[in-house]
Scaffold this active site. Structure first.
Site, PDB file in Angstrom:
ATOM      1  N   SER A  16       7.076  -5.757   0.520  1.00 48.78           N
ATOM      2  CA  SER A  16       6.037  -6.714   0.132  1.00 48.78           C
ATOM      3  C   SER A  16       5.347  -6.275  -1.151  1.00 48.78           C
ATOM      4  O   SER A  16       5.120  -7.082  -2.065  1.00 48.78           O
ATOM      5  CB  SER A  16       4.999  -6.841   1.258  1.00 48.78           C
ATOM      6  OG  SER A  16       5.566  -7.387   2.421  1.00 48.78           O
ATOM      7  N   ARG A  38      -3.458  -5.241  -2.527  1.00 48.60           N
ATOM      8  CA  ARG A  38      -3.922  -5.463  -1.155  1.00 48.60           C
ATOM      9  C   ARG A  38      -4.545  -6.855  -0.999  1.00 48.60           C
ATOM     10  O   ARG A  38      -4.382  -7.494   0.049  1.00 48.60           O
ATOM     11  CB  ARG A  38      -4.930  -4.390  -0.765  1.00 48.60           C
ATOM     12  CG  ARG A  38      -4.319  -3.035  -0.490  1.00 48.60           C
ATOM     13  CD  ARG A  38      -3.623  -2.995   0.845  1.00 48.60           C
ATOM     14  NE  ARG A  38      -2.830  -1.777   0.991  1.00 48.60           N
ATOM     15  CZ  ARG A  38      -2.013  -1.534   2.015  1.00 48.60           C
ATOM     16  NH1 ARG A  38      -1.898  -2.434   2.972  1.00 48.60           N
ATOM     17  NH2 ARG A  38      -1.325  -0.417   2.078  1.00 48.60           N
ATOM     18  N   HIS A  41      -1.627  -9.201  -0.880  1.00 47.83           N
ATOM     19  CA  HIS A  41      -0.888  -8.974   0.361  1.00 47.83           C
ATOM     20  C   HIS A  41      -1.620  -9.597   1.551  1.00 47.83           C
ATOM     21  O   HIS A  41      -1.016 -10.236   2.414  1.00 47.83           O
ATOM     22  CB  HIS A  41      -0.705  -7.472   0.576  1.00 47.83           C
ATOM     23  CG  HIS A  41       0.141  -7.129   1.764  1.00 47.83           C
ATOM     24  ND1 HIS A  41      -0.395  -6.739   2.962  1.00 47.83           N
ATOM     25  CD2 HIS A  41       1.497  -7.111   1.939  1.00 47.83           C
ATOM     26  CE1 HIS A  41       0.580  -6.488   3.827  1.00 47.83           C
ATOM     27  NE2 HIS A  41       1.731  -6.715   3.231  1.00 47.83           N
TER      28      HIS A  41
END
Length: 211
Positions: A16, A38, A41
């Site tokens: 990812s 982050r 994500h």
């Protein structure tokens, strides 16, 4: 049925992050990347990159605060729930939310302001040197900005990412205008508790990796 899916959690995260990093379009500093990655994500939304705003001193201030055992103070329990409390504890820190403490609803009514504003105002002495993470309430961000004017109630870092259509964009614009306060935000109407929590977690993970 599962043959075409990656099932290993570590590999899922690694792949990812590779996809996210390959799709980035802005020239981020290496120190900013863990936070940027982050956020994307957590949301599954690469277009959010264009709205992310990271003050030049934000990452350094956040990391230094965590290394010194800073308290993380959140506007709502959902942000508090999303923060890696055990990992934060290993750094000497704790996470607090004062929204549901006794007396807040009554004082909010007396002052004629929101409970989220009141929670911060009643605990202003806890803000100095803290990391404030706001993912829900624009009014809480406004109160933190007011309190930050005083060095004795100024956080070391403001993660201000409230979500919504009433006051959220405007409160984040105001935060970003105050360049004297290190901050991390997502400009516009998007935001939310999961993003605020994931920014704090990204900083926590970065400190732990440096150990």
């Amino acid at each position: 049925m599962t043959a075409d899916f990656i099932l290993d959690p570590g590999q899922i995260e690694s792949e990812s992050m590779k996809i996210i990093r390959a799709g980035l379009t802005r020239p981020w500093l290496d120190t900013d990347l863990p936070v940027v990655e982050r956020i994307i994500h957590t949301t599954g939304d690469p277009s959010l990159e264009s709205a992310i705003a990271i003050h030049p001193e934000a990452i350094a201030c956040g990391l230094q605060g965590l290394k010194q055992g800073a308290t993380v103070i959140t506007d709502v329990e959902m942000v508090r729930a999303g923060i890696s409390k055990e990992k934060l504890k290993s750094l000497g820190g704790t996470v607090e939310c004062f929204l549901n403490t006794p007396g807040v609803p009554e004082q909010a009514k007396a002052w004629g302001i929101t409970r989220s504003m009141t929670a911060f105002r009643m605990n202003a002495d806890r803000l100095k040197g803290s990391i404030v993470a706001i993912g829900n309430a624009p009014t809480a961000l406004l109160e933190v900005l007011r309190l930050a004017e005083n060095p004795e109630t100024r956080p070391t870092l403001i993660v201000g990412i409230p979500v919504g259509f009433i006051g959220a964009k405007e409160s984040k614009d105001l935060l970003w205008e105050h360049q004297e306060f290190p901050s991390i935000t997502v400009l516009g109407t998007r935001g939310g508790s999961p993003i605020a929590a994931t920014v704090v977690n990204a900083l926590i993970y970065t400190v732990l990796k440096q150990k």
